[in-house]
Design an enzyme around this catalytic site. Sequence first.
Site, short mmCIF file in Angstrom:
data_model
loop_
_atom_site.label_atom_id
_atom_site.label_comp_id
_atom_site.label_asym_id
_atom_site.label_seq_id
_atom_site.Cartn_x
_atom_site.Cartn_y
_atom_site.Cartn_z
N HIS A 165 29.48 -0.22 56.19
CA HIS A 165 29.01 -0.97 55.02
C HIS A 165 29.64 -2.36 55.03
CE1 HIS A 165 27.68 2.63 52.30
NE2 HIS A 165 27.36 2.81 53.57
N TYR A 187 30.06 0.68 42.14
CA TYR A 187 31.14 0.96 41.20
C TYR A 187 30.68 0.42 39.85
CZ TYR A 187 34.48 1.93 45.03
OH TYR A 187 35.14 2.46 46.10
N PRO A 242 41.82 7.27 42.90
CA PRO A 242 40.86 7.11 44.01
C PRO A 242 39.98 5.86 43.95
CG PRO A 242 40.15 8.86 42.54
CD PRO A 242 41.50 8.45 42.08
N LYS A 248 42.03 4.35 48.76
CA LYS A 248 43.18 3.99 49.60
C LYS A 248 43.99 5.17 50.14
CE LYS A 248 42.84 -0.39 49.75
NZ LYS A 248 41.65 -0.29 50.61
N TYR A 252 40.20 -4.23 49.67
CA TYR A 252 39.34 -3.05 49.84
C TYR A 252 39.15 -2.73 51.33
CZ TYR A 252 35.57 0.22 48.68
OH TYR A 252 34.80 1.36 48.52
P1 FAD Z 1 46.69 16.08 52.47
O1 FAD Z 1 45.32 15.73 52.88
O2 FAD Z 1 46.90 16.63 51.11
O3 FAD Z 1 47.25 17.10 53.55
C1 FAD Z 1 48.44 17.83 53.34
C2 FAD Z 1 48.34 19.14 54.10
O4 FAD Z 1 49.57 19.83 53.96
C3 FAD Z 1 47.26 20.05 53.51
O5 FAD Z 1 46.38 20.48 54.53
C4 FAD Z 1 48.06 21.19 52.89
O6 FAD Z 1 47.37 22.43 52.96
C5 FAD Z 1 49.32 21.19 53.73
N1 FAD Z 1 50.46 21.80 53.04
C6 FAD Z 1 50.82 21.69 51.74
N2 FAD Z 1 51.90 22.43 51.45
C7 FAD Z 1 52.25 23.03 52.61
C8 FAD Z 1 53.26 23.96 52.98
N3 FAD Z 1 54.15 24.42 52.08
N4 FAD Z 1 53.31 24.39 54.25
C9 FAD Z 1 52.41 23.94 55.19
N5 FAD Z 1 51.42 23.08 54.89
C10 FAD Z 1 51.34 22.63 53.63
N6 FAD Z 1 41.40 8.30 50.11
C11 FAD Z 1 40.80 7.28 50.78
O7 FAD Z 1 41.47 6.64 51.62
N7 FAD Z 1 39.49 6.92 50.59
C12 FAD Z 1 38.73 7.56 49.68
O8 FAD Z 1 37.53 7.26 49.58
C13 FAD Z 1 39.32 8.61 48.92
N8 FAD Z 1 38.61 9.30 47.99
C14 FAD Z 1 39.16 10.38 47.38
C15 FAD Z 1 38.38 11.08 46.49
C16 FAD Z 1 38.92 12.19 45.84
C17 FAD Z 1 38.07 12.93 44.85
C18 FAD Z 1 40.24 12.63 46.15
C19 FAD Z 1 40.83 13.86 45.49
C20 FAD Z 1 41.02 11.93 47.04
C21 FAD Z 1 40.50 10.81 47.65
N9 FAD Z 1 41.25 10.07 48.57
C22 FAD Z 1 40.68 8.99 49.19
C23 FAD Z 1 42.64 10.45 48.86
C24 FAD Z 1 42.81 11.24 50.17
O9 FAD Z 1 41.96 12.37 50.16
C25 FAD Z 1 44.29 11.67 50.34
O10 FAD Z 1 45.10 10.56 50.09
C26 FAD Z 1 44.57 12.22 51.74
O11 FAD Z 1 44.08 13.53 51.86
C27 FAD Z 1 46.07 12.24 52.06
O12 FAD Z 1 46.30 12.83 53.30
P2 FAD Z 1 47.66 13.60 53.60
O13 FAD Z 1 47.55 14.09 55.02
O14 FAD Z 1 48.80 12.79 53.21
O15 FAD Z 1 47.66 14.83 52.59
C1 DHB Z 2 34.45 7.76 47.81
C2 DHB Z 2 35.67 8.04 47.22
C3 DHB Z 2 36.37 7.03 46.62
O1 DHB Z 2 37.56 7.29 46.04
C4 DHB Z 2 35.88 5.74 46.56
O2 DHB Z 2 36.60 4.77 45.94
C5 DHB Z 2 34.67 5.46 47.17
C6 DHB Z 2 33.96 6.48 47.79
C7 DHB Z 2 33.70 8.86 48.47
O3 DHB Z 2 34.19 10.00 48.42
O4 DHB Z 2 32.64 8.61 49.04
#
Ligand code: FAD
Ligand code: DHB
Length: 404
Positions: free
Chosen positions: A72, A203, A295, A299, A387
């Site tokens: 995009h 948005y 979210p 980021k 962004y």
């Molecule tokens: P996680 O993905 O949470 O991974 C952590 C892992 O550790 C998990 O698999 C979990 O099962 C495991 N774990 C936990 N406890 C234990 C344990 N005791 N023992 C072993 N394993 C364990 N981010 C963006 O950049 N762009 C977006 O568009 C965006 N949109 C989002 C929309 C929504 C609705 C949500 C909820 C989040 C969004 N995010 C977005 C955020 C993004 O999903 C998270 O920041 C990202 O998953 C972080 O990655 P991580 O590997 O740090 O943690």
């Molecule tokens: C999506 C999630 C976000 O948090 C955002 O800012 C834009 C798009 C998505 O899941 O597509």
Amino acid sequence: MKTQVAIIGAGPAGLMLSHLLHLEGIDSIIVECRTREEIEGTIRAGVLEQGTVDLMNATGVGTRMMREGHVHHGIELQYNGIRHRVNMYELTEGKTIMVYPQHEIIKDLVARRLKDQGTIYFNVRDVSLHNINTDTPKIQFRKEENSELLEITCDFIAGCDGYHGPSRKMIPDEIRNEKKQIYPFGWLGILAKTPIANPELIYANHDRGFALISTRTPQIQRHYLQVDPNDDIANWSDDRIWSELKTRVETKDGWTLPDGPIIQKNIVSMRSFVCEPMQYGRLFIAGDAAHIVPPTGAKGLNLAMSDVQVLTKGVAAFYHCGDKDKMQRYSDIALRRVWKAQRFSWWMTTMLHRNHNHSPFERGIQVSELAYVTSSRAALTSLSENYTGLPIEWGSMEALHSQV
Ligand code: FAD
Ligand code: DHB
């Protein structure tokens, strides 16, 4: 068992870290408490910054993303029923974002780690960390409920276990400084079978609350609605969701949102959270384990990816050059980018959500901010560079950056 870096969590942070370490010739083992099917099926983020896309491509895991993801060049901001396009490509001199779901990245990284003979223990129990303040840290876990306790001794532990994992809490209370803000907003997210609603993300600020129109595939779309964070998803029938989404994103010139069967829906609450420092002894925490952003700025996943790039440089300096100091800068360097992403995510959230506690004056200021941002090239450039993703400020690691 023995490895160089024991990694807790197979999210984007843990998997990418293990992949980057492997490319540096450094051995790691991942332990993950969910099954492979669960981590590969959890719907979360969708937007990748330019730097995340570049990292995936540069490290050989971007092929499917380039084929199936959607590039995009901008987004649309909406308020008072009028759309304003933000041409990020032009404002940042060529940067774009990629819409490619987080669970597809997880699939790509898991497949690659296994192809490269990496070790991932899925569905483990009772993970605990030990001796993190010594040169011989270790983690313990069980392969399944009530099975024998296994041990991995290592040089370093990477806590990539998300907000609720055990790693962060191992940093002693008197050292751990947690800064947080809770918002009175939740996001109701849906996956729906409909055609693509709009070529770019929308948005939308509306008197009834924020709405976000996103996409996944030509047949499946991802949309979000601002709701009360304590609301129950059972209160939201499909008809109510579509009616509310349509009201919030309809425009004065008659644009309408296509609807269709909703195949998944849930509500998440929103917070900003930073843990300082992101290191204690031989434990390094990365991604959501160390920080959470609301979210709205897209980021979270991207920060997880930048953290592990910084961590890899530090760990590689230790193994390749015997240099312990570089690793000690991990927390400082990662936190600089974390705070900038926190500021941007907070700003996007407060600018776009409807805070029902706000006075008419505060609402006036919010609308005026949207009017300013959408009409000022300077403000649009600032939004666009944040962004599409700010650079990692390597600072004192610069020399190392070019060496390793
Ligand atoms: P996680 O993905 O949470 O991974 C952590 C892992 O550790 C998990 O698999 C979990 O099962 C495991 N774990 C936990 N406890 C234990 C344990 N005791 N023992 C072993 N394993 C364990 N981010 C963006 O950049 N762009 C977006 O568009 C965006 N949109 C989002 C929309 C929504 C609705 C949500 C909820 C989040 C969004 N995010 C977005 C955020 C993004 O999903 C998270 O920041 C990202 O998953 C972080 O990655 P991580 O590997 O740090 O943690
Ligand atoms: C999506 C999630 C976000 O948090 C955002 O800012 C834009 C798009 C998505 O899941 O597509």
